[in-house]
Every structure is written in C-alpha cells, then in structure tokens.
Design a protein around this motif. Structure first.
Motif, mmCIF file in Angstrom:
data_model
loop_
_atom_site.group_PDB
_atom_site.id
_atom_site.type_symbol
_atom_site.label_atom_id
_atom_site.label_comp_id
_atom_site.label_asym_id
_atom_site.label_seq_id
_atom_site.Cartn_x
_atom_site.Cartn_y
_atom_site.Cartn_z
ATOM 1 N N SER A 118 -12.712 -4.135 16.826
ATOM 2 C CA SER A 118 -11.366 -4.703 16.918
ATOM 3 C C SER A 118 -10.327 -3.997 16.060
ATOM 4 C CB SER A 118 -11.410 -6.175 16.488
ATOM 5 O OG SER A 118 -11.737 -6.257 15.105
ATOM 6 N N GLY A 119 -10.756 -3.128 15.177
ATOM 7 C CA GLY A 119 -9.860 -2.485 14.224
ATOM 8 C C GLY A 119 -9.920 -3.125 12.842
ATOM 9 N N THR A 120 -10.592 -4.262 12.727
ATOM 10 C CA THR A 120 -10.645 -4.980 11.451
ATOM 11 C C THR A 120 -11.491 -4.240 10.415
ATOM 12 O OG1 THR A 120 -10.267 -7.080 12.562
ATOM 13 C CG2 THR A 120 -11.234 -7.175 10.363
ATOM 14 N N ARG A 121 -12.719 -3.864 10.771
ATOM 15 C CA ARG A 121 -13.554 -3.113 9.828
ATOM 16 C C ARG A 121 -12.920 -1.762 9.512
ATOM 17 N NH1 ARG A 121 -19.307 -3.453 12.742
ATOM 18 N NH2 ARG A 121 -17.926 -3.815 14.499
ATOM 19 N N ALA A 122 -12.305 -1.148 10.512
ATOM 20 C CA ALA A 122 -11.633 0.133 10.290
ATOM 21 C C ALA A 122 -10.535 -0.026 9.244
ATOM 22 C CB ALA A 122 -11.063 0.663 11.604
ATOM 23 N N ALA A 123 -9.768 -1.102 9.318
ATOM 24 C CA ALA A 123 -8.711 -1.350 8.335
ATOM 25 C C ALA A 123 -9.289 -1.532 6.939
ATOM 26 C CB ALA A 123 -7.898 -2.581 8.731
ATOM 27 N N HIS A 124 -10.398 -2.260 6.849
ATOM 28 C CA HIS A 124 -11.010 -2.505 5.544
ATOM 29 C C HIS A 124 -11.547 -1.220 4.908
ATOM 30 C CE1 HIS A 124 -10.700 -6.706 6.711
ATOM 31 N NE2 HIS A 124 -10.964 -7.015 5.449
ATOM 32 N N ILE A 125 -12.300 -0.451 5.659
ATOM 33 C CA ILE A 125 -12.888 0.752 5.051
ATOM 34 C C ILE A 125 -11.823 1.808 4.793
ATOM 35 C CG2 ILE A 125 -13.607 1.908 7.197
ATOM 36 C CD1 ILE A 125 -16.205 2.679 5.583
ATOM 37 N N TYR A 126 -10.826 1.901 5.649
ATOM 38 C CA TYR A 126 -9.757 2.871 5.420
ATOM 39 C C TYR A 126 -8.964 2.489 4.168
ATOM 40 C CZ TYR A 126 -5.789 5.952 6.148
ATOM 41 O OH TYR A 126 -4.815 6.910 5.978
ATOM 42 N N THR A 127 -8.682 1.210 4.003
ATOM 43 C CA THR A 127 -7.974 0.758 2.802
ATOM 44 C C THR A 127 -8.834 0.992 1.567
ATOM 45 O OG1 THR A 127 -6.783 -0.910 4.119
ATOM 46 C CG2 THR A 127 -6.778 -1.183 1.729
ATOM 47 N N ALA A 128 -10.137 0.738 1.670
ATOM 48 C CA ALA A 128 -11.043 1.020 0.550
ATOM 49 C C ALA A 128 -10.993 2.504 0.190
ATOM 50 C CB ALA A 128 -12.470 0.588 0.890
ATOM 51 N N HIS A 129 -10.970 3.365 1.202
ATOM 52 C CA HIS A 129 -10.841 4.809 0.971
ATOM 53 C C HIS A 129 -9.548 5.115 0.212
ATOM 54 C CE1 HIS A 129 -9.818 8.996 1.836
ATOM 55 N NE2 HIS A 129 -8.753 8.536 2.451
ATOM 56 N N LEU A 130 -8.451 4.521 0.640
ATOM 57 C CA LEU A 130 -7.167 4.764 -0.023
ATOM 58 C C LEU A 130 -7.201 4.320 -1.483
ATOM 59 C CD1 LEU A 130 -4.689 3.657 2.800
ATOM 60 C CD2 LEU A 130 -5.267 6.010 2.118
ATOM 61 N N ILE A 131 -7.860 3.198 -1.747
ATOM 62 C CA ILE A 131 -7.986 2.700 -3.116
ATOM 63 C C ILE A 131 -8.878 3.624 -3.939
ATOM 64 C CG2 ILE A 131 -8.927 0.827 -4.546
ATOM 65 C CD1 ILE A 131 -8.062 -1.091 -2.227
ATOM 66 N N GLU A 132 -10.043 3.958 -3.401
ATOM 67 C CA GLU A 132 -11.007 4.769 -4.151
ATOM 68 C C GLU A 132 -10.500 6.181 -4.417
ATOM 69 O OE1 GLU A 132 -13.970 3.658 -5.647
ATOM 70 O OE2 GLU A 132 -12.913 1.814 -5.107
ATOM 71 N N THR A 133 -9.628 6.695 -3.584
ATOM 72 C CA THR A 133 -9.079 8.036 -3.802
ATOM 73 C C THR A 133 -7.753 7.994 -4.561
ATOM 74 O OG1 THR A 133 -8.057 8.010 -1.593
ATOM 75 C CG2 THR A 133 -10.243 9.060 -1.803
ATOM 76 N N GLY A 134 -7.365 6.808 -5.024
ATOM 77 C CA GLY A 134 -6.169 6.672 -5.843
ATOM 78 C C GLY A 134 -4.850 6.769 -5.096
ATOM 79 N N GLN A 135 -4.883 6.645 -3.781
ATOM 80 C CA GLN A 135 -3.643 6.724 -3.006
ATOM 81 C C GLN A 135 -2.858 5.415 -3.031
ATOM 82 O OE1 GLN A 135 -4.060 8.935 0.802
ATOM 83 N NE2 GLN A 135 -6.187 9.204 0.152
ATOM 84 N N VAL A 136 -3.554 4.313 -3.230
ATOM 85 C CA VAL A 136 -2.913 3.008 -3.415
ATOM 86 C C VAL A 136 -3.707 2.246 -4.468
ATOM 87 C CG1 VAL A 136 -2.035 2.861 -1.033
ATOM 88 C CG2 VAL A 136 -4.218 1.807 -1.595
ATOM 89 N N THR A 137 -3.064 1.266 -5.053
ATOM 90 C CA THR A 137 -3.763 0.415 -6.014
ATOM 91 C C THR A 137 -4.374 -0.767 -5.258
ATOM 92 O OG1 THR A 137 -1.872 -1.029 -6.453
ATOM 93 C CG2 THR A 137 -2.053 0.997 -7.796
#
Length: 170
Positions: A118-137
C-alpha cells in the motif's frame, strides 16, 4: 468565512496534487516515489515515465501470491529490480533500513520506486533511512507527509530506526 474559504482552497490544492501523482504512488520525495503494489501495466507506465529502479520490500511469501513475476516484468521494461522483505513474515529491524540505504546509495541519481502493498511500509522504511542517514531528525519524521494514512507508526519506526527509538522511547 475566510477560514472556511482558505481551508476549502487548501483542500482542493491537496486533492489536485494527489490527482497529479502517478497511479499507485502515495508520496514523492526527491527522486524516490513511494508506492503500493503495481500491476504489470503500472510497472510499464512507471518505466515509460522514466523510472529506472524498482525496490520492492514485500517478503517472498507475499510476492508468491501475485499472478505475475514482477522482477521479470521490471527487467523486460528496462528497469533494475531489487527485492527484500520488510514487515509481514519478515518483521522489522534496523538491518532492513541498512539494506535500503545500500540500495539507494547504489542507485543514487536514478529515478527510484520503493514499494510494498500500500505504500505504508515503504514510507516507514524510507523515513527510517532518512533519519539514520541524518537527512531528517526523528522529530521531523511525520512532517514529511510520506505516510499514506497520516502519521507514521512509532512502534514500527522504533524497530527500523535506532535514532528514532532513542528520541522516542516507549
């Protein structure tokens, strides 16, 4: 009255923006489209629209239920294809976020579609990626508006992102 008119205008603008999204795409961030499961026709449409990489995060047991071979169709459409399971029978853990980061780095500068059902898990893991790589807090995670159903699930985010877990312990 002014509030009503402004609210109505903003609602129409949001709807128009959603109408402009390619089919099954739930959010767009930089060169990455987050999406739900495509049909064979949608895969070809994405290729025709310049998407060059498909990253599918549905586990094998989910993919086995499809009546077509997504990897074969993506390759026939000229796209690079990667798949690893997230959620469902695979659960959630930080190594999955690392796997996504690897794929995104491998295909940097390319036009990527990251999808699940549905795009839900994709949103979660992509956001986790952004957090872990320091692109967002972690505090900025929901403000990106990537989750198709509103806010990100904090339990899932804690499992995918140690930084999120540290910022928002249970």
């Amino acid at each position: 009255m002014i509030r009503f008119v402004l609210g109505f205008f903003l609602m129409l603008t949001a709807c128009a923006a959603a109408d402009d999204m390619p089919e099954r795409v739930t959010a767009i961030h930089n060169d990455v489209w987050l999406a739900g499961q495509p049909s064979p026709e949608q895969l070809q449409s994405w290729a025709d629209q310049g998407r060059t990489v498909i990253i599918n995060i549905r586990p094998d047991d989910e993919m086995a239920q499809l009546p077509f071979d997504e990897s074969q169709l993506a390759l026939e459409a000229g796209m690079t294809y990667a798949q690893f399971g997230v959620g469902g029978s695979a659960g959630f853990n930080p190594s999955m976020t690392s796997a996504l980061t690897f794929q995104l780095n491998l295909h940097e500068g390319e036009n990527i579609v990251l999808h699940c059902v549905s795009g839900t898990r994709a949103a979660h893991i992509y956001t986790a990626h952004l957090i872990e790589t320091g692109q967002v807090t972690p505090a900025e995670a929901n403000s990106l508006g990537l989750a198709p159903r509103g806010e990100l699930n904090p339990i899932v985010m804690r499992q995918l992102s140690p930084r999120f877990a540290a910022a928002f312990p249970e």
